[in-house]
Design an enzyme around this catalytic site. Structure first.
Site, mmCIF file in Angstrom:
data_model
loop_
_atom_site.group_PDB
_atom_site.id
_atom_site.type_symbol
_atom_site.label_atom_id
_atom_site.label_comp_id
_atom_site.label_asym_id
_atom_site.label_seq_id
_atom_site.Cartn_x
_atom_site.Cartn_y
_atom_site.Cartn_z
ATOM 1 N N CYS A 63 0.797 -1.234 0.000
ATOM 2 C CA CYS A 63 0.000 0.000 0.000
ATOM 3 C C CYS A 63 0.825 1.277 0.000
ATOM 4 C CB CYS A 63 -0.955 0.014 1.188
ATOM 5 S SG CYS A 63 -0.150 0.221 2.797
ATOM 6 N N CYS A 112 -3.252 -2.154 5.105
ATOM 7 C CA CYS A 112 -3.628 -3.154 4.098
ATOM 8 C C CYS A 112 -3.539 -4.590 4.611
ATOM 9 C CB CYS A 112 -2.764 -2.993 2.851
ATOM 10 S SG CYS A 112 -1.032 -3.407 3.130
ATOM 11 N N CYS A 132 12.316 -7.296 12.510
ATOM 12 C CA CYS A 132 12.933 -8.154 11.502
ATOM 13 C C CYS A 132 11.931 -8.264 10.352
ATOM 14 C CB CYS A 132 13.199 -9.507 12.150
ATOM 15 S SG CYS A 132 14.208 -10.607 11.204
#
Length: 150
Positions: A63, A112, A132
């Site tokens: 997005c 999203c 991470c």
């Protein structure tokens, strides 16, 4: 029937557009789709942003939401791009993930619902967090030089 992903709300209250799985498949590469829409993980030391030192803003590949600044990135020795802290307004959410005998905290985009990676409590101070993040879940908006292209 190919139903849309469940819409989530970011911190500003804005809603991301719903897309069907077919639309996500058409928009993303196979690897991006596997990681962001199917909660996959790229192999360690294989991601394109692992050794990237380009200044800029790392964004959600799905997005475009701004998530991390390059200054927050560090080499954790784990094989994935790692970040100390997200941007203050980054639409990041977390949820506990339990698979087999493993417990981790998954990181996802609130705009999203893309799976981005995981956050761990073994990072550098002052917060002690290590985000991470899979390279395939990111795009890099590189800083532009004030002098233009070289």
């Amino acid at each position: 029937m190919d139903r849309p992903d469940r819409d989530e709300t970011d911190r500003s209250g804005a809603h991301a557009a719903l897309r069907s799985q077919a639309e996500w498949r058409a928009r993303l590469t196979v690897e991006q789709y596997r990681i962001t829409r199917r909660q996959g993980t790229e192999r360690p030391y294989s991601g394109g942003y692992l050794n990237c030192s380009t200044p800029g803003t790392y964004c959600c590949v799905c997005c475009g939401a701004a998530l991390f600044r390059s200054e927050s990135k560090f080499d954790s020795g784990t094989g994935w791009p790692s970040f100390r802290t997200p941007l203050p307004d980054a639409p990041l959410g977390t949820r506990e993930e339990r698979r087999l005998l493993t417990r981790r905290t998954e990181v996802h985009c609130l705009r999203c619902a893309a799976h981005l990676g995981h956050v761990f409590t073994d990072g550098p101070q002052p917060d002690g967090l290590r985000y991470c993040i899979n390279s395939a879940a990111l795009s890099l908006d590189a800083d532009r030089s004030e002098n233009g292209p070289a």
